[in-house]
Write an enzyme that holds these catalytic residues in place. Structure first.
Site, PDB file in Angstrom:
ATOM      1  N   HIS A  32      44.512  47.496  36.440  1.00 19.04           N
ATOM      2  CA  HIS A  32      43.842  46.569  37.344  1.00 19.04           C
ATOM      3  C   HIS A  32      42.732  47.286  38.116  1.00 19.04           C
ATOM      4  O   HIS A  32      43.004  48.195  38.912  1.00 19.04           O
ATOM      5  CB  HIS A  32      44.896  46.009  38.319  1.00 19.04           C
ATOM      6  CG  HIS A  32      44.351  45.075  39.337  1.00 19.04           C
ATOM      7  ND1 HIS A  32      44.340  45.354  40.690  1.00 19.04           N
ATOM      8  CD2 HIS A  32      43.815  43.834  39.206  1.00 19.04           C
ATOM      9  CE1 HIS A  32      43.829  44.333  41.347  1.00 19.04           C
ATOM     10  NE2 HIS A  32      43.504  43.398  40.474  1.00 19.04           N
ATOM     11  N   HIS A  74      34.478  43.809  41.665  1.00 20.47           N
ATOM     12  CA  HIS A  74      35.367  42.697  42.004  1.00 20.47           C
ATOM     13  C   HIS A  74      34.675  41.666  42.891  1.00 20.47           C
ATOM     14  O   HIS A  74      34.623  40.477  42.580  1.00 20.47           O
ATOM     15  CB  HIS A  74      36.626  43.214  42.699  1.00 20.47           C
ATOM     16  CG  HIS A  74      37.534  42.115  43.147  1.00 20.47           C
ATOM     17  ND1 HIS A  74      37.416  41.489  44.375  1.00 20.47           N
ATOM     18  CD2 HIS A  74      38.550  41.480  42.516  1.00 20.47           C
ATOM     19  CE1 HIS A  74      38.326  40.531  44.480  1.00 20.47           C
ATOM     20  NE2 HIS A  74      39.032  40.504  43.372  1.00 20.47           N
TER      21      HIS A  74
HETATM   22  O1  G3P Z   1      42.501  39.220  37.069  1.00 14.27           O
HETATM   23  C1  G3P Z   1      43.828  39.320  37.439  1.00 14.27           C
HETATM   24  C2  G3P Z   1      43.802  39.888  38.790  1.00 14.27           C
HETATM   25  O2  G3P Z   1      42.927  40.975  38.713  1.00 14.27           O
HETATM   26  C3  G3P Z   1      43.297  38.902  39.759  1.00 14.27           C
HETATM   27  O3  G3P Z   1      43.063  39.536  40.915  1.00 14.27           O
HETATM   28  O4  G3P Z   1      41.950  41.581  41.581  1.00 14.27           O
HETATM   29  O5  G3P Z   1      40.649  39.964  40.295  1.00 14.27           O
HETATM   30  O6  G3P Z   1      41.338  39.390  42.575  1.00 14.27           O
HETATM   31  P1  G3P Z   1      41.674  40.133  41.336  1.00 14.27           P
HETATM   32 CA    CA Z   2      40.636  40.698  38.082  1.00 10.04          CA
END
Ligand code: G3P
Ligand code: CA
Length: 349
Positions: A32, A74
């Protein structure tokens, strides 16, 4: 005759392992935002560390620069994760990624946040300057790391904007890099069901079939029926069959009392033909993390988004047993039936 009967029985039994549902082989470990618990998120160094720690897939979230380049980031602004405010004045009242060119974005350095640092014991990244990479640079890293490790590393890009231009650029970039089919190690994800549906339609028109994942929350009604909660301006509900008509899997929020991921939810998703990946495993304490992984892996979760790849890899090894390949299962059954026949003969003798 007995041997022919044994071979036939073994083939019938082996066919039991060829399932039409989506129960995956081994659960996958998805890094992640890279190794975001250890190094600055969405950097080549972070992705490389995650691969070295055993990640099956690395996850770049994607934003578009002012000049239309996909970059791994992000947020839709540069402020939280980089030193942008020390180098540039605010634009349009802030620091939106879409207000900065790629050349400008490349001058920025990504900061370590949370438990992350700028180094990891015993690891020297090829790229140690922690710049924001383009999507193409992330793919290039996947290729070089796949070659050097001898493992095919997967990529799991997320369209962070519900934007047809972004969809087109993601598909075009993947296509240019020889991705395109369901067997390729790629999942494209989005929180927007409009985006996932559009990606599905565009792929069909182009003869592509890369795996798609709808992100959201698990909702189980009072009737016990599982549904997908799609997060938008509010929460809209889709049946799992509806999601399965345009996606291959779902990515669901974990550890939320209101939207609990249960074994029944995962079973129903599998029955609908959907893989289930959970986000985000962010527990840094090894003991607490192990218990958390075990809870979800025991329910049959097919993949985990983790900030600490090493803890996830260790949990998958500890709490799941490899699913036998059909050929292996057949050989096992031949062996077992052979042993059974020998035992019967020696009893009769
Ligand atoms: O994409 C799955 C997970 O990464 C969602 O969380 O970190 O993109 O906000 P984020
Ligand atoms: Ca993500």
């Amino acid at each position: 005759m007995k041997l022919r009967a044994a071979a036939l029985a073994s083939l019938i039994l082996a066919s039991l392992f060829v399932t039409t549902s989506v129960q995956a082989a081994d659960p996958i470990v998805i890094a992640h935002r890279g190794a975001s618990g250890y190094l600055p998120e969405h950097t080549l160094g972070g992705y490389e560390l995650a691969i070295k720690l055993g990640a099956d897939y690395i996850e770049p979230d994607l934003q578009l620069s002012k000049d239309g380049v996909l970059v791994a980031m992000h947020d839709d602004t540069l402020q939280r994760t980089t030193n942008v405010s020390s180098l540039y004045a605010a634009r349009n009242g802030g620091y939106k990624v879409s207000d900065f060119t790629l050349a400008e974005i490349k001058t920025l350095t990504v900061k370590p946040l949370g438990t992350a640092s700028t180094s990891y014991p015993g690891f020297s990244p090829v790229n140690s300057d922690y710049k924001i990479p383009t999507f193409q640079e992330v793919i290039d890293l996947v290729k070089t790391q796949s070659a050097s490790t001898g493992r095919q590393i997967g990529i799991y890009p997320e369209a962070k904007q519900a934007n047809p231009v972004m969809e087109n650029k993601i598909l075009a970039t993947l296509l240019l890099n020889d991705y395109g089919q369901s067997t390729d190690k790629v999942f494209i994800q989005s929180f927007s069901d409009a985006t996932v549906k559009s990606l599905d339609a565009k792929q069909a028109a182009l003869g592509l079939d890369m795996q798609l994942v709808q992100l959201g929350v698990a909702v189980t009604g009072g009737d016990g029926v599982a549904r997908m909660g799609v997060i938008g301006s509010g929460l809209s509900l889709l049946s799992l069959d509806q999601v399965a008509s345009f996606a291959d899997g779902i990515g669901v929020l974990i550890n939320n009392g209101s939207y609990a991921v249960t074994k029944s939810f995962i079973d129903q998703a599998h029955a609908a033909g959907l893989l289930v990946h959970g986000w985000t495993f962010a527990q840094s304490d090894a003991g607490l993390a192990a218990a958390e992984y075990q809870r979800y892996l025991d329910m049959g979760m097919d993949g985990v988004f983790t900030n600490y790849t090493d803890l996830a890899v260790s949990a998958v090894q500890q709490f799941t047993s490899p699913v036998p390949e059909p050929a292996t299962a057949a050989l096992m059954m031949v062996g077992l039936l052979g042993l059974g026949l020998r035992a019967r003969r020696s009893r009769q003798a």
